[in-house]
Design an enzyme around this catalytic site. Structure first.
Site, mmCIF file in Angstrom:
data_model
loop_
_atom_site.group_PDB
_atom_site.id
_atom_site.type_symbol
_atom_site.label_atom_id
_atom_site.label_comp_id
_atom_site.label_asym_id
_atom_site.label_seq_id
_atom_site.Cartn_x
_atom_site.Cartn_y
_atom_site.Cartn_z
ATOM 1 N N CYS A 77 13.634 4.113 2.411
ATOM 2 C CA CYS A 77 13.061 6.311 1.556
ATOM 3 C C CYS A 77 13.852 6.328 3.419
ATOM 4 C CB CYS A 77 11.801 6.418 1.950
ATOM 5 S SG CYS A 77 10.553 6.314 2.998
ATOM 6 N N ALA A 122 0.306 -1.061 0.131
ATOM 7 C CA ALA A 122 -0.068 -0.223 0.330
ATOM 8 C C ALA A 122 0.667 0.973 -0.368
ATOM 9 C CB ALA A 122 -0.587 -0.085 1.564
ATOM 10 N N PRO A 123 0.471 2.246 -1.024
ATOM 11 C CA PRO A 123 -0.660 2.830 -1.555
ATOM 12 C C PRO A 123 -0.730 1.959 -2.554
ATOM 13 C CG PRO A 123 0.445 4.359 -1.569
ATOM 14 C CD PRO A 123 1.058 3.669 -0.784
ATOM 15 N N SER A 137 1.566 2.797 -5.378
ATOM 16 C CA SER A 137 1.858 2.656 -6.691
ATOM 17 C C SER A 137 3.252 2.351 -7.142
ATOM 18 C CB SER A 137 3.209 4.453 -6.029
ATOM 19 O OG SER A 137 4.051 3.747 -4.799
ATOM 20 N N ASP A 196 1.276 -9.833 8.138
ATOM 21 C CA ASP A 196 2.758 -9.554 8.334
ATOM 22 C C ASP A 196 3.684 -10.306 7.776
ATOM 23 O OD1 ASP A 196 5.365 -9.838 9.749
ATOM 24 O OD2 ASP A 196 4.543 -9.570 11.799
#
Length: 476
Positions: free
Chosen positions: A246, A126-127, A129, A175
């Site tokens: 990130c 998610a989301p 991309s 998970d």
């Protein structure tokens, strides 16, 4: 203005390569990100999209690592998320750096290498991309398992998958540490975009690091190490794993990859990414990983590592027991024939021959063939696309099937008509003609949905949850 605390700045100063400066890091971190989008080639070619949007004031600057990605500027100010082209899935608003992991995953694969039995796993989806970018690179072939741990985000993930016309996807909600156990050595390629401290996102969220604490990141690192081990166990020998975050710190990036190497030794090979795109070497570490700092490409901070599995490894746990009570059964030959005739006669759509039509109660679904051997090994939230519901007489097509399956027969709407349709309104016709029943309405030669042609108007059949209060049009 970004809010840095001193502990974070001290950690960056220790991590920053010698050829980069703290002054540049702080300067770029205080600049807003350039707007970037990715063209959805499941629906429209890059050339056609540029031709469609250039007259609407768009200017395109190619992103070097993604052939479908562009930094865009727009002389006509509108909210892109409410534009017709976005709502119908012609493009995805996606930060440029986040396009790197799928590109790295398929670096050496041509479209010919993706076939009906190819299985790919996106462990934290998610989301959507990267998931939809992977589906596009796969051209909807094979199977893409998209997993999301957060229940609230699974719904968003499915909405984006449906909007972008993805048909080869199966959704799971676990998970991701379970994949090594449940689907041992199953996948040809895996993307693990791991949960992280998010240090690279400061240009998008100036408050992201206001309360940054290195000690809190240690728990994240333990999770990252467990996830990458699970990913490697789920990967076939000869397959590729991309690990990305990130985050900017070495402990969440290089150290996690070296941990994997220490666990599985000679089965792990780090693949250099210095040739992934022009000037990729500017961001490369000594291992060949990409450690993207904001000032290198004027983007978010990002880390990408590609890992090759050279040999089979020992299974860590016994294979779990088969799960029962799967609610779908293969559709009977007569039903498949009727459905195929309905789609062909009504919408001029040929149902794909390399997929399995399944039935659950009065619903019919299109499953990717490659999912069949996995059924019973793991619980799936959703598989493939829902084609149609059974009526007393005949069938009723589902919206997601129209978005994912291609038809040459559509009724093209004007800008104003398309806006009205997406706002849930019926469309009046200039002349009264013979009613045509169910029809596909489109914009820019791409489907918006289904309407019932009544002769004097098109009765709107857009699902209620997709009706928008506001649609942005380009005023040229």
């Amino acid at each position: 203005m970004a809010h840095f605390n001193q502990n974070f700045l001290d950690s960056i100063e220790r991590e920053l390569p010698d050829h980069l400066s703290m002054e540049d890091f702080i300067a770029y971190s205080n600049q807003p990100l350039r707007l970037s989008i990715r063209v959805n080639t499941l629906k429209i070619s890059v050339t056609d999209f540029i031709e469609l949007m250039t007259p609407k004031g768009w200017q395109f600057d190619p992103i070097p690592w993604c052939a479908e990605g562009f930094w865009v500027s727009n002389s006509v100010e509108i909210q892109l998320g409410n534009s017709i082209e976005h709502l119908q899935g012609l493009f995805y608003i996606q930060e440029a750096s986040s396009m790197l992991p799928p590109t790295a995953l398929f670096e050496t694969a041509s479209q010919c290498d993706i076939h009906a039995d190819t299985r790919v796993l996106d462990m934290a989806s998610a989301p959507g991309s990267k998931t939809t970018q992977i589906a596009s690179l796969m051209e909807n072939k094979g199977l893409l398992v998209a997993n999301e741990y957060s229940a609230s985000r699974v719904k968003v993930l499915h909405a984006n998958i449906a909007r972008m016309g993805v048909s080869n996807c199966a959704l799971t909600h676990f998970d991701a540490r379970v994949f090594g156990e449940y689907l041992f050595e199953t996948f040809d390629a895996i993307l693990l975009d791991a949960p992280c401290s998010g240090e690279g996102t400061i240009r998008k969220d100036p408050d992201a690091l206001k309360n940054w604490d290195n000690n809190e990141n240690k728990g994240i690192v333990a999770t990252q190490k467990a996830l990458i081990e699970s990913a490697f166990l789920a990967l076939k020998p000869g397959g590729s794993l991309v690990y990305s975050t990130c985050a900017l710190s070495r402990q969440e990036n290089q150290d996690v990859c070296h941990h994997l190497k220490s666990v599985f030794n000679d089965a792990v090979e780090f693949m250099p990414l210095s040739g992934l795109f022009p000037h990729a070497d500017k961001a490369c570490t000594e291992e060949g990983f990409l450690h993207v700092w904001p000032q290198i490409y004027d983007s978010e901070g990002f880390f990408v590592a590609k890992i090759h599995k050279l040999a089979s490894v020992e299974r860590q746990q016994e294979e779990p027991r088969k799960q029962k009570n799967f609610p779908f059964t293969p559709a009977k030959a007569k039903q498949v024939a009727e459905l195929s005739e309905y789609f062909k006669a009504t919408f001029n759509i040929d149902l794909p021959s390399d997929a399995q039509i399944m039935q659950r109660d009065l619903e019919f679904w299109l499953f990717p063939n490659a999912v069949q051997p996995l059924i019973g090994k793991m619980r799936f939230q959703r598989i493939g696309i829902k084609l149609a519901d059974t009526l007393k007489k005949g069938y009723k097509v589902r919206h997601e099937a129209i978005l994912a399956l291609h038809s040459p027969t559509q009724i093209e709407l004007t800008d104003e008509q398309a806006k009205a349709f997406l706002m849930g309104r019926d469309i009046s016709l200039a002349e009264k003609v013979k009613p045509q029943g169910e029809v596909i309405v489109s914009y820019a030669n791409n489907p918006l949905g289904v309407a019932k042609h009544l002769g004097n108007k098109l009765k709107n059949n857009l699902p209620r949850e997709l009706v928008k209060d506001k649609i942005a049009l380009y005023e040229l």
